[in-house]
Design an enzyme around this catalytic site. Structure first.
Site, PDB file in Angstrom:
ATOM      1  N   LYS A 186      -7.089  15.653 -56.242  1.00 56.39           N
ATOM      2  CA  LYS A 186      -6.484  16.602 -55.293  1.00 56.39           C
ATOM      3  C   LYS A 186      -7.531  17.005 -54.260  1.00 56.39           C
ATOM      4  O   LYS A 186      -7.284  16.982 -53.049  1.00 56.39           O
ATOM      5  CB  LYS A 186      -5.965  17.856 -56.029  1.00 56.39           C
ATOM      6  CG  LYS A 186      -4.696  17.598 -56.824  1.00 56.39           C
ATOM      7  CD  LYS A 186      -4.274  18.783 -57.683  1.00 56.39           C
ATOM      8  CE  LYS A 186      -3.009  18.423 -58.468  1.00 56.39           C
ATOM      9  NZ  LYS A 186      -2.572  19.409 -59.437  1.00 56.39           N
ATOM     10  N   GLN A 224      -4.146  24.590 -62.518  1.00 60.17           N
ATOM     11  CA  GLN A 224      -3.868  23.267 -63.080  1.00 60.17           C
ATOM     12  C   GLN A 224      -3.278  23.418 -64.487  1.00 60.17           C
ATOM     13  O   GLN A 224      -3.789  24.169 -65.311  1.00 60.17           O
ATOM     14  CB  GLN A 224      -5.168  22.431 -63.106  1.00 60.17           C
ATOM     15  CG  GLN A 224      -4.990  20.986 -63.552  1.00 60.17           C
ATOM     16  CD  GLN A 224      -4.157  20.156 -62.571  1.00 60.17           C
ATOM     17  OE1 GLN A 224      -4.089  20.438 -61.379  1.00 60.17           O
ATOM     18  NE2 GLN A 224      -3.530  19.114 -63.085  1.00 60.17           N
ATOM     19  N   ASP A 275       2.302  25.075 -55.366  1.00 59.54           N
ATOM     20  CA  ASP A 275       2.887  24.316 -56.475  1.00 59.54           C
ATOM     21  C   ASP A 275       4.398  24.550 -56.578  1.00 59.54           C
ATOM     22  O   ASP A 275       5.088  23.843 -57.306  1.00 59.54           O
ATOM     23  CB  ASP A 275       2.253  24.811 -57.782  1.00 59.54           C
ATOM     24  CG  ASP A 275       1.553  23.715 -58.548  1.00 59.54           C
ATOM     25  OD1 ASP A 275       1.661  22.543 -58.157  1.00 59.54           O
ATOM     26  OD2 ASP A 275       0.896  24.045 -59.552  1.00 59.54           O
TER      27      ASP A 275
HETATM   28  N1  GUN Z   1      -0.532  19.196 -64.088  1.00 58.62           N
HETATM   29  C1  GUN Z   1       0.070  17.999 -63.897  1.00 58.62           C
HETATM   30  N2  GUN Z   1       0.742  17.989 -62.727  1.00 58.62           N
HETATM   31  C2  GUN Z   1       0.577  19.203 -62.167  1.00 58.62           C
HETATM   32  C3  GUN Z   1       1.032  19.799 -60.946  1.00 58.62           C
HETATM   33  O1  GUN Z   1       1.755  19.219 -60.124  1.00 58.62           O
HETATM   34  N3  GUN Z   1       0.642  21.096 -60.758  1.00 58.62           N
HETATM   35  C4  GUN Z   1      -0.138  21.781 -61.652  1.00 58.62           C
HETATM   36  N4  GUN Z   1      -0.462  23.041 -61.366  1.00 58.62           N
HETATM   37  N5  GUN Z   1      -0.572  21.249 -62.787  1.00 58.62           N
HETATM   38  C5  GUN Z   1      -0.229  19.964 -63.035  1.00 58.62           C
END
Ligand code: GUN
Length: 286
Positions: A52, A96, A119
């Site tokens: 990311k 996350q 998110d």
């Molecule tokens: N863990 C796996 N995919 C995601 C996501 O899209 N957002 C978040 N916050 N955690 C994740």
């Protein structure tokens, strides 16, 4: 011929738009800025957050990863998120997932202000998705948004089609069902208690798997038309350390019209959506 639905060409196309939007923001002294909170040492989560950060920086944004010990107490964790939310000039804040067991009951979406919630997990953003608000008027969860972008890029019809989603998580299955319903699909969501999943998957024009079970979806789940489209959200580790999806790609690929690869399919699309949401947040501050 089966079409492999790679994310790369979609990313190459959209990245041009993202970079030019960031240029405009920078002329006004705004750099899109994301903070990602990473709790514990789950190796996959470390890789995802690094990816990311890499992508946000590639397009000209700023991304800090806040690493936190898995032993952090709930109160301290809540206070940390509260203080990060108050940071001046911040456009996006993301926790996350998954969180360690002792924090997993926390409603993380609602810890974050809806304006920073790139998110799309805050109740307000989920509500706007249900209401079918215009894209850009709320934050849509990244994986569902990425899947929609991928389907649109490859001209895969959604309206009037039967979609079968495997998995009912708050981060993928549920918002995806709502998003595709907004685009006039007829959606069935299957889960661990569904009786006769095969009946649903065989009837579907589009099957989307998000269950985290390596190579779960085999030939017996698809029909013989060869016209079905398969989207694989799963990223699983096999015993030999390789990555595989929820779909048995090797067994199934020749029997469908289109299929996403793992890696190189939905994963990069999720990151692309995150970058789009971050820019949307930053542009709001103009
Ligand atoms: N863990 C796996 N995919 C995601 C996501 O899209 N957002 C978040 N916050 N955690 C994740």
């Amino acid at each position: 011929m089966t079409k492999i639905l790679y994310a790369q060409p979609v990313r190459d196309k959209i990245i041009v738009d993202l970079k030019s939007r960031i240029k405009i923001l920078k002329r006004k002294n705004i750099t899109p800025w994301l903070k990602v909170v990473l709790v514990g040492d789950d190796p996959s989560s470390h890789i995802y957050t690094r990816n990311k950060k890499k992508f946000i920086e590639k397009i000209g944004g700023k991304c800090d990863i806040i690493k936190v010990e898995s032993s952090i107490k709930e109160l301290q964790f809540r206070q940390l998120i509260e203080s990060l939310s108050l940071e001046k000039g911040l456009h996006g804040l993301l926790i996350q997932l998954p969180l360690p067991n002792h924090l997993s009951h926390i409603d993380v979406g609602n810890l974050i202000d809806s304006n920073l919630d790139v998110d799309g997990l805050n109740s307000s953003n989920i509500g706007e998705l249900l209401k079918n608000k215009e894209p850009g008027k709320y934050f849509c969860p990244c994986t569902p948004k990425g899947i929609l972008t991928l389907l649109q890029y490859y001209d895969i019809p959604i309206s009037g089609k039967n979609v079968c989603i495997l998995g009912r998580s708050l981060i993928v299955g549920k918002p995806l069902a709502n998003l595709l319903t907004n685009y006039n699909a007829t959606v069935t969501t299957c889960h661990s208690k569904t009786e006769n999943i095969e009946e649903c998957t065989k009837r579907a024009d589009l099957i989307i798997t998000a269950i985290g079970k390596p190579r779960f979806l085999t030939k017996k789940f698809i029909n013989k038309s060869g016209n079905q489209i398969l989207v694989d959200v799963g990223i699983n580790k096999t015993s030999d350390g390789k990555l595989c999806g929820d779909i048995d790609f090797e067994e199934i690929q020749k029997n469908v019209a289109g299929i996403t690869p793992v890696p190189g399919g939905v994963g990069p699309m999720t990151i692309l959506s995150l970058a789009q949401n971050l820019l949307q947040a930053a542009e709001k501050s103009l």
